[in-house]
Design a protein around this motif. Structure first.
Motif, short mmCIF file in Angstrom:
data_model
loop_
_atom_site.label_atom_id
_atom_site.label_comp_id
_atom_site.label_asym_id
_atom_site.label_seq_id
_atom_site.Cartn_x
_atom_site.Cartn_y
_atom_site.Cartn_z
N THR A 53 -23.76 14.79 4.76
CA THR A 53 -24.45 14.43 5.99
C THR A 53 -23.90 13.10 6.49
O THR A 53 -23.75 12.17 5.70
CB THR A 53 -25.97 14.30 5.75
N PRO A 54 -23.58 12.98 7.78
CA PRO A 54 -23.07 11.70 8.27
C PRO A 54 -24.14 10.61 8.21
O PRO A 54 -25.34 10.89 8.29
CB PRO A 54 -22.67 12.01 9.72
N ALA A 55 -23.71 9.36 8.07
CA ALA A 55 -24.65 8.24 7.99
C ALA A 55 -25.35 8.00 9.32
O ALA A 55 -26.41 7.38 9.36
CB ALA A 55 -23.91 6.98 7.55
N PHE A 56 -24.76 8.49 10.41
CA PHE A 56 -25.35 8.35 11.74
C PHE A 56 -24.76 9.44 12.61
O PHE A 56 -23.71 10.01 12.28
CB PHE A 56 -25.05 6.96 12.32
N GLY A 59 -20.86 10.29 13.04
CA GLY A 59 -20.10 9.59 12.01
C GLY A 59 -19.29 10.54 11.14
O GLY A 59 -19.53 11.74 11.09
N LEU A 60 -18.31 9.96 10.44
CA LEU A 60 -17.52 10.73 9.49
C LEU A 60 -18.40 11.25 8.36
O LEU A 60 -19.32 10.56 7.92
CB LEU A 60 -16.40 9.87 8.89
N ILE A 61 -18.10 12.43 7.89
CA ILE A 61 -18.77 12.99 6.72
C ILE A 61 -17.88 12.70 5.52
O ILE A 61 -16.72 13.12 5.47
CB ILE A 61 -19.01 14.49 6.89
N ASN A 62 -18.42 12.00 4.54
CA ASN A 62 -17.61 11.52 3.42
C ASN A 62 -17.57 12.55 2.30
O ASN A 62 -17.96 12.29 1.16
CB ASN A 62 -18.16 10.18 2.90
N ASN A 63 -17.06 13.73 2.62
CA ASN A 63 -16.89 14.80 1.63
C ASN A 63 -15.48 15.36 1.78
O ASN A 63 -15.07 15.70 2.87
CB ASN A 63 -17.93 15.90 1.84
N ILE A 91 -8.52 10.38 6.37
CA ILE A 91 -8.09 11.76 6.58
C ILE A 91 -9.24 12.63 6.11
O ILE A 91 -9.51 12.74 4.91
CB ILE A 91 -6.80 12.08 5.80
N SER A 92 -9.97 13.20 7.06
CA SER A 92 -11.18 13.92 6.74
C SER A 92 -11.01 15.41 7.01
O SER A 92 -10.14 15.84 7.77
CB SER A 92 -12.36 13.38 7.56
N GLU A 93 -11.87 16.19 6.38
CA GLU A 93 -11.80 17.65 6.47
C GLU A 93 -12.02 18.13 7.90
O GLU A 93 -11.37 19.07 8.35
CB GLU A 93 -12.83 18.26 5.52
N ARG A 94 -12.91 17.50 8.65
CA ARG A 94 -13.27 17.98 9.98
C ARG A 94 -12.49 17.29 11.09
O ARG A 94 -12.18 17.89 12.10
CB ARG A 94 -14.76 17.79 10.21
N ARG A 95 -12.16 15.98 10.91
CA ARG A 95 -11.53 15.22 11.98
C ARG A 95 -10.03 15.05 11.81
O ARG A 95 -9.34 14.68 12.75
CB ARG A 95 -12.17 13.84 12.09
N SER A 127 -15.54 -7.49 10.96
CA SER A 127 -14.99 -6.16 11.22
C SER A 127 -15.17 -5.73 12.67
O SER A 127 -16.21 -6.02 13.29
CB SER A 127 -15.68 -5.11 10.32
N TYR A 128 -14.16 -5.01 13.16
CA TYR A 128 -14.26 -4.27 14.42
C TYR A 128 -14.15 -2.79 14.05
O TYR A 128 -13.17 -2.36 13.43
CB TYR A 128 -13.14 -4.66 15.38
N ASN A 129 -15.18 -1.99 14.39
CA ASN A 129 -15.31 -0.63 13.90
C ASN A 129 -15.15 0.41 15.00
O ASN A 129 -15.67 0.24 16.10
CB ASN A 129 -16.68 -0.44 13.26
N SER A 130 -14.45 1.49 14.67
CA SER A 130 -14.44 2.65 15.54
C SER A 130 -15.82 3.31 15.54
O SER A 130 -16.59 3.17 14.58
CB SER A 130 -13.38 3.66 15.08
N ARG A 131 -16.11 4.06 16.61
CA ARG A 131 -17.45 4.65 16.75
C ARG A 131 -17.77 5.64 15.64
O ARG A 131 -18.93 5.79 15.25
CB ARG A 131 -17.56 5.35 18.10
N HIS A 132 -16.77 6.33 15.13
CA HIS A 132 -17.02 7.31 14.08
C HIS A 132 -17.14 6.67 12.69
O HIS A 132 -17.53 7.33 11.73
CB HIS A 132 -15.89 8.35 14.05
N TRP A 133 -16.77 5.37 12.58
CA TRP A 133 -16.78 4.70 11.27
C TRP A 133 -18.10 3.97 11.02
O TRP A 133 -18.62 3.95 9.90
CB TRP A 133 -15.62 3.72 11.21
#
Length: 258
Positions: A53-56, A59-63, A91-95, A127-133
């Motif tokens: 499940t994404p944190a928000f 967001g990226l799913i960390n699986n 490098i994520s499974e979905r994105r 930090s400067y973060n991307s929206r998905h991070w």
């Protein structure tokens, strides 16, 4: 109506808190590059079995996800090191491949920390973060560092406070990291590390919703590169079940060399 029912079931079925992924899994020991030395640390972390499940929202799913960053550092004085994390990537499974932002780091340490019995330091990251991070574009980290070199045992504690610039002091997030290592020789060490996230100081999360992960770690120094490899196991439902980490470290340049 079906959609609302499905959302309601999902909110009940998963933990109320899911923690975001990270690019750096490391306990700081206060050691810094010698003045005039340019250093590179390459972090890579792979989660074969993570929280699904994404944190928000968005967001990226960390699986089945690879997160990494190249960390560039320069020894300014014997008590100050400046660093730049760029690029942060996944490098994520979905994105697929993504760029996640960048960070600057300021590390202040007692001189020759790695040679002292008791040592202390403080690290600050911005930090400067991307929206998905991250759901907040700008964040920072305050990392006090204390430890003991007891020869052959090292005990190191980083009582980290993450800052999302929300809610003042009580809004800081308490995410400590701890390391206990046994040094078999100057080139080999075996360590246990723990990474936790209890939540904001104003109101810690219930234990089942906190992040707690234990690592077994091997460190090896070679002529060409220093290597740190670890396997982490999650202890709560809000924690990735299995994470692998690999760090490669090398001095690239020294202004003092002919």
């Amino acid at each position: 109506m079906r959609g609302l029912v499905a959302i309601g079931i999902a909110l009940v079925a998963v933990p109320a808190v899911v923690f975001a992924q990270t690019d750096e899994i490391q306990v700081y020991d206060g050691a810094i590059a010698e003045p005039g030395v340019f250093n590179l640390t390459w972090h890579n972390n792979f989660t074969p079995d993570g929280v699904k499940t994404p944190a928000f929202p968005g967001g990226l799913i960390n699986n089945k996800n690879l997160n990494g960053v190249t960390e560039w550092a320069y020894g300014v004085t014997d008590w100050f090191e400046a660093g730049l994390y760029l690029p942060l990537y996944s490098i994520s499974e979905r994105r697929g491949p993504t760029i996640n932002g960048g960070k600057i780091r300021l590390l202040f340490a007692v001189p020759k920390a790695d040679e002292r019995r008791f040592f202390y330091a403080a690290n600050f990251e911005f930090s400067y973060n991307s929206r998905h991070w991250d759901d907040r574009r700008f964040t920072s980290e305050i990392r006090p560092i204390i430890g003991w070199h007891l020869h052959p045992v090292d005990i190191i504690v980083n009582p980290i406070l993450d800052n999302s610039y929300y809610g003042g002091f009580k809004g800081l997030d308490f995410a400590p990291a701890t390391r206990v290592a046994y040094n078999f020789s100057p080139n080999w060490a075996l360590a246990a590390e723990e990474y936790d996230d209890f939540g904001r100081l104003r109101d810690f999360y219930p234990v089942s919703e906190q992040f707690h992960q234990i690592y077994g770690v091997v460190d090896h120094k070679t002529k060409f590169v220093d290597i740190e490899f670890g396997v982490g196991v999650g202890l709560t439902g809000a924690t990735d079940k299995i994470t692998l980490k690999l760090m490669l470290m090398r001095d690239l340049y020294s202004r003092n060399k002919n």
